[in-house]
Scaffold this active site. Structure first.
Site, mmCIF file in Angstrom:
data_model
loop_
_atom_site.group_PDB
_atom_site.id
_atom_site.type_symbol
_atom_site.label_atom_id
_atom_site.label_comp_id
_atom_site.label_asym_id
_atom_site.label_seq_id
_atom_site.Cartn_x
_atom_site.Cartn_y
_atom_site.Cartn_z
ATOM 1 N N GLN B 259 29.638 51.681 32.901
ATOM 2 C CA GLN B 259 31.037 51.789 32.464
ATOM 3 C C GLN B 259 31.180 52.860 31.394
ATOM 4 O OE1 GLN B 259 33.699 50.310 33.972
ATOM 5 N NE2 GLN B 259 31.962 49.864 35.327
ATOM 6 N N HIS B 262 31.903 56.488 32.236
ATOM 7 C CA HIS B 262 33.195 56.878 32.811
ATOM 8 C C HIS B 262 34.018 57.718 31.837
ATOM 9 C CE1 HIS B 262 33.935 55.298 36.770
ATOM 10 N NE2 HIS B 262 33.403 54.141 36.471
ATOM 11 N N GLU B 327 38.130 43.692 32.634
ATOM 12 C CA GLU B 327 38.331 44.267 33.969
ATOM 13 C C GLU B 327 37.171 43.844 34.902
ATOM 14 O OE1 GLU B 327 37.895 48.479 33.974
ATOM 15 O OE2 GLU B 327 38.878 48.757 35.908
ATOM 16 N N HIS B 328 35.929 44.119 34.452
ATOM 17 C CA HIS B 328 34.734 43.740 35.208
ATOM 18 C C HIS B 328 33.944 42.720 34.400
ATOM 19 C CE1 HIS B 328 35.465 48.070 36.239
ATOM 20 N NE2 HIS B 328 35.369 47.596 37.466
ATOM 21 N N ASP B 361 32.131 49.067 42.803
ATOM 22 C CA ASP B 361 32.853 50.344 42.761
ATOM 23 C C ASP B 361 32.896 51.017 44.122
ATOM 24 O OD1 ASP B 361 33.563 50.317 40.136
ATOM 25 O OD2 ASP B 361 31.778 51.386 39.433
ATOM 26 N N HIS B 420 81.787 31.481 44.577
ATOM 27 C CA HIS B 420 80.573 30.839 45.079
ATOM 28 C C HIS B 420 80.906 29.436 45.595
ATOM 29 C CE1 HIS B 420 78.551 34.005 42.825
ATOM 30 N NE2 HIS B 420 77.372 33.597 43.240
#
Lengths: 434, 434
Positions: B259, B262, B327-328, B361, B420
């Site tokens: 990670q 990235h 996230e992961h 991934d 209505h």
């Protein structure tokens, strides 16, 4: 006068495209004001909430009175007449039954490579529901927002509702009670959205905020999006009715007016294959507008944004409706199920003449929070799915990794992400040693 | 150095809260620039696209060359080596198989009142996928965005991908071809988002835009939201690894680094019940950082945002992880399934030491577009659901209307929405006459 179009006219396409592109709402730019209010609530918490509520709602609160007490709620809901209570309870039961069918299922399987794959759904832990004050304080909206959240399993559901001059709507509180809401705060506007998103001394923050509101509320929701989840930003309501010549023109006229009475920016469109029916409906609308309580609003909406379109056949009606992607679509035709098959974009479909849209607003069961402004092309109405989220699952075995790991390594290297590749390679090397 | 915390320390809560609140990304405010670009594309269409592409990508285009021709695509994809093609095909097949299980089901039933109720799912008609150019031009992201759209049934799927100085990534084109993408345009930035949302002479507009991008792309997506649907605005990537003392410290170190490599703003967190294991992982991270190709990026991420937390037991690890809502999430523990039961907020879970995040991934099957920045509290990764929408259905019979109509009328009147109520009453009166 509303727009009258005939789909066979030479200039129809131009006129229809203009109808699709018509801007019905001019949102005032309140973003700077809202940014200031949010910053104030983040910095000063309860003190800011109290000050802003005094200013906007002419109501003096303390940290102790920000939230309705159980006694206050009990006293207010006791004022609701039995008939209205029973109607709310019937609506709640039907909405709950419908939404319970939306609960998504977990899945887990093992594939040919031996990999365990799947997903699990979990509820949002805490949600906040904005309820407008004053005239637009609709108990039905409380049910429509709160019940899906509770069906999803949201543990903590808080309502914020402004009470200008201290006036609370007993029906709103009763709807909240029936739906199982946990906390009710007498705050509104951007400050209430900020309190839900960031928390104060008294208001614990939530993870998701839903519910309708004015331009300030909408701007605040846009601003806190990311920090919390939000639902769609709803525009003015719309109805499109497709009717054949055998439909009841009085009923259809009332259905068109039941959207028009919401808002001067609301839009009611009739598409029919009968020019005579079109005339009969138009006449019935005008007749009803003479006596309707909200005739000023409904009349303005019908005059400015109403449209009547005559087509050769119902297939063409479906085609045009799909280009509109209406929030509400009524099919007042002999075979509504067959026509529904041709509908690709609509928030909700009401099948047949016995199904006025108003049924869906209250007691039908499906949600009445629906995509407006042609967004049914890409979004759905509110549902249980708005209060759950999916966690995907993956579990490799040594054999599965051996089967698919090399491809992952290849792709990682092709994307110049070396550590990704190494994390797979280290395990593959271990397998080769074993 | 990353943050080291021990969950039993007196000041742990303060330090952990600071970790949760740390702002990892400062998005430059490009909103004015983006507003100008969008307005330009709306006004001048292709001419604006061509001019902006010449300016930003140093590439001269014509209306005829905005889109890749079939021959150009064929020529480029022919350059891809067999190994990479096979890896992409394996990934695509697995992603497709996983996402096919997500297709939601229609429902229709008749309830006790005799009302027909249900919903129907339909695909978004046209979707656009943004693919970044240059270094972050990941073929795996093309698969992860395009395959769910095609599985959902999106008829027209267009890709926009900038090709600075004319350089196209053959793997991106191959991934698009494998995924069944229909159109590929060599445009990028806010101008490409504007073209997808509003259309130009050459680019037909779409209904939904997904895919990652830089600050300009993100700002443009925010701006066109409402006109079209968008996916989430992704932040820098994150991983949280929960590991026990028996996990492999080298593997975990590589997973943390995969990670970190990235983005300098990425975040890697280890939570373990073994202080010795924590030390071993930290040492392995440092060791790998000496030789890693992207060591400058990964090192900065680990130094600035990395964290190692030692806890007493794994239950506490799950509790802290839920507060992060990563996230992961990797569970490198003896019984990952049992620990997964305690996880309430996470984008994706990787079960057991044989499941490096990198598998997810590329080739695992689940989507790699996942909620960042703690938004797993309220949102899910990309899926087939992002490319379909639900139309609710309701069909009353005379008997059903008689049963539930009066409650709708009562509620309409309580909300002062007379039309209505009348739309229901008119039908009930007819029933009473019959």
């Amino acid at each position: 006068m509303p727009v009258f179009l005939n789909a066979t006219d030479a200039d129809f396409e131009t006129a229809f495209t203009a109808l699709l592109g018509a801007k019905r709402e001019d949102s005032p730019d309140v973003d700077d004001v809202v940014a200031g209010i949010i910053a104030d609530v983040r910095t000063r918490g309860d003190a800011a909430l109290i000050e802003l509520t005094a200013k906007f709602d002419r109501l003096e609160l303390t940290p102790q009175t920000l939230r309705f007490s159980p006694d206050e709620i009990a006293e207010l809901v006791a004022q609701v007449p039995a008939e209205e209570r029973e109607a709310l309870e019937l609506a709640a039961a039907r909405i709950r039954a419908y939404h319970e069918k939306q609960l998504p299922e977990d899945a887990y399987w093992t594939d040919e490579a031996g990999a365990g794959l799947g997903w699990r759904w979990t509820p949002v832990s805490a949600a906040g529901l904005y309820v407008p004050g004053g005239l637009a304080s609709y108990p039905s909206s409380v049910l429509m927002n709160a019940i899906p959240a509770k069906v999803a399993g949201v543990e903590r559901l808080a309502i914020v509702v402004p009470t200008p001059d201290g006036a609370a709507n007993p029906l709103v509180l009763l709807a909240a009670q029936i739906a199982g809401v946990d906390e009710i705060y007498r705050i509104g506007g951007a400050q209430a959205v900020a309190a839900l998103a960031y928390g104060t001394e008294t208001v614990q923050p939530v993870d998701k905020i839903t519910g309708p509101g004015n331009a300030f509320v909408a701007a605040a929701k846009r601003r806190v999006f990311g920090k919390v989840g939000i639902d769609m930003i709803a525009g003015p309501s719309e109805i499109l009715v497709i009717a054949d010549g055998d439909a009841n023109p009085d009923w259809v006229a009332l259905d068109l007016l039941s959207q028009a009475e919401h808002d001067e920016s609301a839009q009611s469109i009739l598409i029919t294959d009968s020019a005579d029916f079109a005339k009969a409906v138009t006449a019935a609308v005008e007749r009803n507008l003479e006596t309707l309580e909200r005739r000023a609003i409904a009349g303005a909406s019908w005059r400015d944004f109403g449209a009547v379109i005559v087509v050769d056949d119902l297939d063409r009606a479906a085609e045009l409706s799909n280009r509109v992607a209406p929030e509400h679509l009524e099919l007042c035709v002999a075979d509504p199920d067959a026509l529904a098959e041709k509908i690709t974009h609509a928030g909700a479909i009401f099948l047949g003449g016995w199904t006025p849209e108003a049924i869906g607003d209250y007691v039908g069961g499906p949600n009445h929070v629906l995509p407006t402004a042609r967004s049914a092309r890409f979004s759905s109405g509110l549902s249980v799915m708005d209060f759950v989220k999916r966690t995907t699952l993956a579990k490799m075995t040594p054999a599965a990794l051996r089967a698919i790991g090399p491809a992952a390594e290849t792709l990682a290297n092709s994307e110049s992400l070396q550590a990704h590749g190494l994390s797979v390679r280290a395990r593959l090397d271990q397998l080769n040693e074993d």
